[in-house]
Design a protein around this motif. Structure first.
Motif, short mmCIF file in Angstrom:
data_model
loop_
_atom_site.label_atom_id
_atom_site.label_comp_id
_atom_site.label_asym_id
_atom_site.label_seq_id
_atom_site.Cartn_x
_atom_site.Cartn_y
_atom_site.Cartn_z
N ALA A 83 0.83 -1.21 0.00
CA ALA A 83 0.00 0.00 0.00
C ALA A 83 0.86 1.26 0.00
N ALA A 84 1.91 1.26 0.82
CA ALA A 84 2.80 2.43 0.87
C ALA A 84 3.55 2.60 -0.46
N LEU A 85 3.96 1.50 -1.06
CA LEU A 85 4.65 1.56 -2.34
C LEU A 85 3.74 2.14 -3.41
N TYR A 86 2.52 1.64 -3.49
CA TYR A 86 1.58 2.17 -4.49
C TYR A 86 1.36 3.66 -4.25
N THR A 138 15.37 -5.66 3.37
CA THR A 138 14.42 -4.55 3.30
C THR A 138 13.65 -4.57 1.98
N PRO A 139 12.33 -4.63 2.04
CA PRO A 139 11.54 -4.55 0.81
C PRO A 139 11.71 -3.17 0.17
N ILE A 140 12.00 -3.17 -1.14
CA ILE A 140 12.16 -1.90 -1.84
C ILE A 140 11.31 -1.82 -3.11
N GLY A 141 10.63 -2.91 -3.47
CA GLY A 141 9.85 -2.86 -4.69
C GLY A 141 8.95 -4.05 -4.85
#
Length: 168
Positions: free
Chosen positions: A30-33, A82-85
């Protein structure tokens, strides 16, 4: 952990790695979108209304992807732990469709996207696949990367260009 549907993707260069998206990735997704929707933040509306609109657009995108690409794999790109994408890909016969790729703003321009795309190209080369993707015309950074990696414009409209890559 479930195995990746495309095992070659485990061979991304360090520090990058891909894994299947999990239910506990929902807040990150959600934050990425949201980080990709600066266009909506330019609207003259109260911030709460804009956030509601972004959440609605995300739900619509997710539903649309699941309808149009029912066999797609949803992957999380990590830098270390760490998730980045996020990456959404679907293979149909001799076609590998890059449905979506998004990288958090802080990690853009640092090689993650190129690493993933070169991994997709290695798979496509090894398995005689074409890669298709769409890029928004308002995303010159992504477009430039795709063209540098040998993608070519196949079709275009006012909003998007459809690009294709085939092994040389």
């Amino acid at each position: 952990m479930s195995t990746l549907p495309f095992p070659f993707l485990t061979a991304l260069p360090a520090p990058y790695a891909l894994r299947l998206q999990r239910d506990d990735d929902e807040a990150f997704a959600a934050a990425l979108y949201s980080s990709t929707r600066d266009d909506l933040r330019q609207m003259p509306a109260p911030p709460a209304m804009i956030e509601q609109l972004i959440a609605m657009q995300r739900r619509m995108q997710s539903h649309g992807y699941r309808q149009a690409f029912p066999h797609a794999a949803y992957l999380v790109l990590q830098h270390g732990d760490t998730p980045i994408g996020r990456l959404v890909i679907e293979r149909r016969d001799a076609l590998l469709r890059l449905v979506d790729i998004a990288i958090v703003p802080a990690a853009r321009g640092q090689g993650a996207g190129g690493a993933v795309l070169r991994g997709l190209q290695a798979l496509a080369d090894a398995e005689q696949l074409q890669i298709h993707l769409g890029v928004n015309r308002n995303n010159p950074g992504a477009r430039k990367l795709y063209l540098q990696l040998g993608f070519r414009v196949q079709a275009q409209d006012e909003v998007q260009e459809q690009l294709v890559w085939s092994a040389p």
